[in-house]
Design an enzyme around this catalytic site. Structure first.
Site, PDB file in Angstrom:
ATOM      1  N   ARG A 103       9.155  39.133  66.946  1.00  0.00           N
ATOM      2  CA  ARG A 103       8.122  37.903  66.928  1.00  0.00           C
ATOM      3  C   ARG A 103       6.880  38.575  67.617  1.00  0.00           C
ATOM      4  NH1 ARG A 103       9.275  31.586  67.892  1.00  0.00           N
ATOM      5  NH2 ARG A 103       9.948  31.999  65.740  1.00  0.00           N
ATOM      6  N   HIS A 130       5.577  33.530  58.559  1.00  0.00           N
ATOM      7  CA  HIS A 130       7.179  32.996  59.148  1.00  0.00           C
ATOM      8  C   HIS A 130       8.134  33.010  57.925  1.00  0.00           C
ATOM      9  CE1 HIS A 130      10.034  32.031  61.830  1.00  0.00           C
ATOM     10  NE2 HIS A 130       9.673  30.544  62.371  1.00  0.00           N
ATOM     11  N   GLN A 133      11.295  31.538  58.316  1.00  0.00           N
ATOM     12  CA  GLN A 133      11.446  29.748  58.068  1.00  0.00           C
ATOM     13  C   GLN A 133      11.439  29.194  56.670  1.00  0.00           C
ATOM     14  OE1 GLN A 133      11.345  27.531  61.091  1.00  0.00           O
ATOM     15  NE2 GLN A 133      11.768  26.188  59.259  1.00  0.00           N
ATOM     16  N   ASP A 222       3.521  21.047  60.434  1.00  0.00           N
ATOM     17  CA  ASP A 222       3.641  21.917  61.697  1.00  0.00           C
ATOM     18  C   ASP A 222       2.732  21.560  62.405  1.00  0.00           C
ATOM     19  OD1 ASP A 222       4.330  23.887  63.095  1.00  0.00           O
ATOM     20  OD2 ASP A 222       3.545  25.491  61.770  1.00  0.00           O
ATOM     21  N   CYS A 262       9.096  22.429  60.600  1.00  0.00           N
ATOM     22  CA  CYS A 262       9.805  23.873  61.293  1.00  0.00           C
ATOM     23  C   CYS A 262      10.235  23.692  62.511  1.00  0.00           C
ATOM     24  CB  CYS A 262       9.068  24.942  60.849  1.00  0.00           C
ATOM     25  SG  CYS A 262       7.362  25.163  61.951  1.00  0.00           S
ATOM     26  N   ARG A 290      18.447  27.978  59.363  1.00  0.00           N
ATOM     27  CA  ARG A 290      17.867  29.130  59.772  1.00  0.00           C
ATOM     28  C   ARG A 290      19.157  30.200  60.059  1.00  0.00           C
ATOM     29  NH1 ARG A 290      12.902  29.422  62.652  1.00  0.00           N
ATOM     30  NH2 ARG A 290      13.552  31.717  62.391  1.00  0.00           N
TER      31      ARG A 290
HETATM   32  N1   CP Z   1      11.073  27.284  63.841  1.00  0.00           N
HETATM   33  C1   CP Z   1      11.169  28.248  64.617  1.00  0.00           C
HETATM   34  O1   CP Z   1      10.772  29.272  64.399  1.00  0.00           O
HETATM   35  O2   CP Z   1      11.334  27.775  66.067  1.00  0.00           O
HETATM   36  P1   CP Z   1      11.463  28.323  67.310  1.00  0.00           P
HETATM   37  O3   CP Z   1       9.811  29.024  67.812  1.00  0.00           O
HETATM   38  O4   CP Z   1      11.963  27.791  68.350  1.00  0.00           O
HETATM   39  O5   CP Z   1      11.855  29.880  67.008  1.00  0.00           O
HETATM   40  N1  NVA Z   2       2.929  27.666  63.529  1.00  0.00           N
HETATM   41  C1  NVA Z   2       3.889  27.685  64.652  1.00  0.00           C
HETATM   42  C2  NVA Z   2       5.215  27.840  64.187  1.00  0.00           C
HETATM   43  C3  NVA Z   2       6.173  27.585  65.144  1.00  0.00           C
HETATM   44  C4  NVA Z   2       7.609  28.019  64.790  1.00  0.00           C
HETATM   45  C5  NVA Z   2       3.339  28.849  65.611  1.00  0.00           C
HETATM   46  O1  NVA Z   2       3.154  30.042  65.061  1.00  0.00           O
HETATM   47  O2  NVA Z   2       3.455  28.496  66.745  1.00  0.00           O
END
Ligand code: CP
Ligand code: NVA
Length: 303
Positions: A103, A130, A133, A222, A262, A290
């Site tokens: 990530r 993502h 997701q 989101d 999400c 997930r």
């Molecule tokens: N939706 C999602 O990716 O959540 P986290 O940021 O908690 O991993």
């Molecule tokens: N758009 C958000 C998604 C979190 C799961 C971010 O990137 O923070």
């Protein structure tokens, strides 16, 4: 399929096979049976940003399949690309572990990890996309509607990483995505062109949330402030006024509409507490899926 970096890079057949495998592994998981296909395998999980769902679901998925996850914070290794180049991290990890999930802020980082690693690399969210997701979301939609193809999603809010992955999923899995965003926060034209190249007309963009939801099977939102955008929080919250998914917006949609997010959800901003807790909400089914999608993904890439 060697890596999983973006839905746009996968074929429809590969994505459907992953969804089918997710369903079967989910049924197995619920029945208490285990498939230890990753016994003896290790996954390095690199995180530049916080996470609840992604971190825990990957960790549980890996352990459940008999493998071992290693959680790595940037400070543990002196930053990704700071203490040493990303290409060296990729090559060193390839000598120790059997897969990398990452990530990161820049999408380029996961691309470089995949380029230099000779083991599978999974995108666990970047500023650009993502994909895990969006695939868990497709799985959830299939469970609730009995089909994925032909479902209309109204995405209300920021044309961000999650919106982009949903756009690619719409193109590959033949859903319809209508994005309603305030001016300046639309999904970029290049991404819409890519999605529409997979299924012409599958993604459209507008500025009126009410018009977007009138035919929606799913309303999706989101956060307005993604990780890394915290300095813009006040400005964004002002400019997204009127884009909250609240009871009035849900009432403008067909009665059968389901609401997705999400998570994490910022109640009172992009979604109201009332809608989050309403019977329309399938947020926690999404979160659960997930785990099931990622078990299928890990099995596909690493076993
Ligand atoms: N939706 C999602 O990716 O959540 P986290 O940021 O908690 O991993
Ligand atoms: N758009 C958000 C998604 C979190 C799961 C971010 O990137 O923070």
């Amino acid at each position: 399929m060697e890596d999983f970096l973006a839905i746009s890079e996968c074929s429809t057949d590969e994505l459907n096979a992953l969804l089918e495998e997710s369903r079967s592994l989910k049924a197995m998981y619920k029945s208490g049976r285990r498939d230890l296909c990753l016994a003896g395998k290790t996954l390095a999980m690199l995180f530049e940003k916080p996470s609840l769902r992604t971190r825990i679901s990957f960790q549980v998925a890996m352990t459940d399949l008999g493998g071992s996850p290693i959680y790595v914070k940037p400070e543990d290794i002196g930053g990704i690309g700071t203490r040493e180049p990303v290409k060296d991290i990729a090559r060193v990890l390839s000598r120790y572990v059997h897969g990398i999930m990452a990530r990161t802020f820049e999408h380029r980082t996961v691309v470089d990890l995949a380029r230099y690693a000779d083991i599978p690399v999974i995108n666990a969210l970047t500023d650009w996309s993502h994909p895990c997701q969006a695939m868990a979301d497709a799985l959830t939609i299939g469970e609730h509607f009995g089909r994925i193809e032909g479902i209309t999603i109204a995405f209300i809010g920021d044309g961000n990483n999650v919106a982009r992955s949903l756009a690619f999923a719409a193109g590959k899995l033949k859903m319809k995505l209508i994005i309603a965003s305030p001016a300046g926060y639309e999904l970029d034209d290049a991404s819409i062109r890519v999605a529409n190249g997979f299924a012409p007309g599958c993604v459209t963009q507008m500025s009126d949330p009410r018009a977007a939801v009138t035919q929606a099977d799913v309303i999706y939102t989101d956060t307005w402030v993604s990780m890394g955008q915290e300095d813009e929080k006040d400005k964004r919250r002002r400019e997204f006024a009127g884009f909250e998914v609240d009871a009035a917006l849900v009432a403008a949609a067909p009665k059968h509409v389901r609401v997705m997010h999400c998570l994490p959800a910022y109640r009172g901003f992009e979604i109201s507490d009332e809608v989050t807790e309403s019977p329309h909400s399938i947020l926690f089914d999404q979160a659960e899926n997930r785990l099931h999608f990622q078990r299928a993904l890990l099995r596909k890439l690493m076993s």
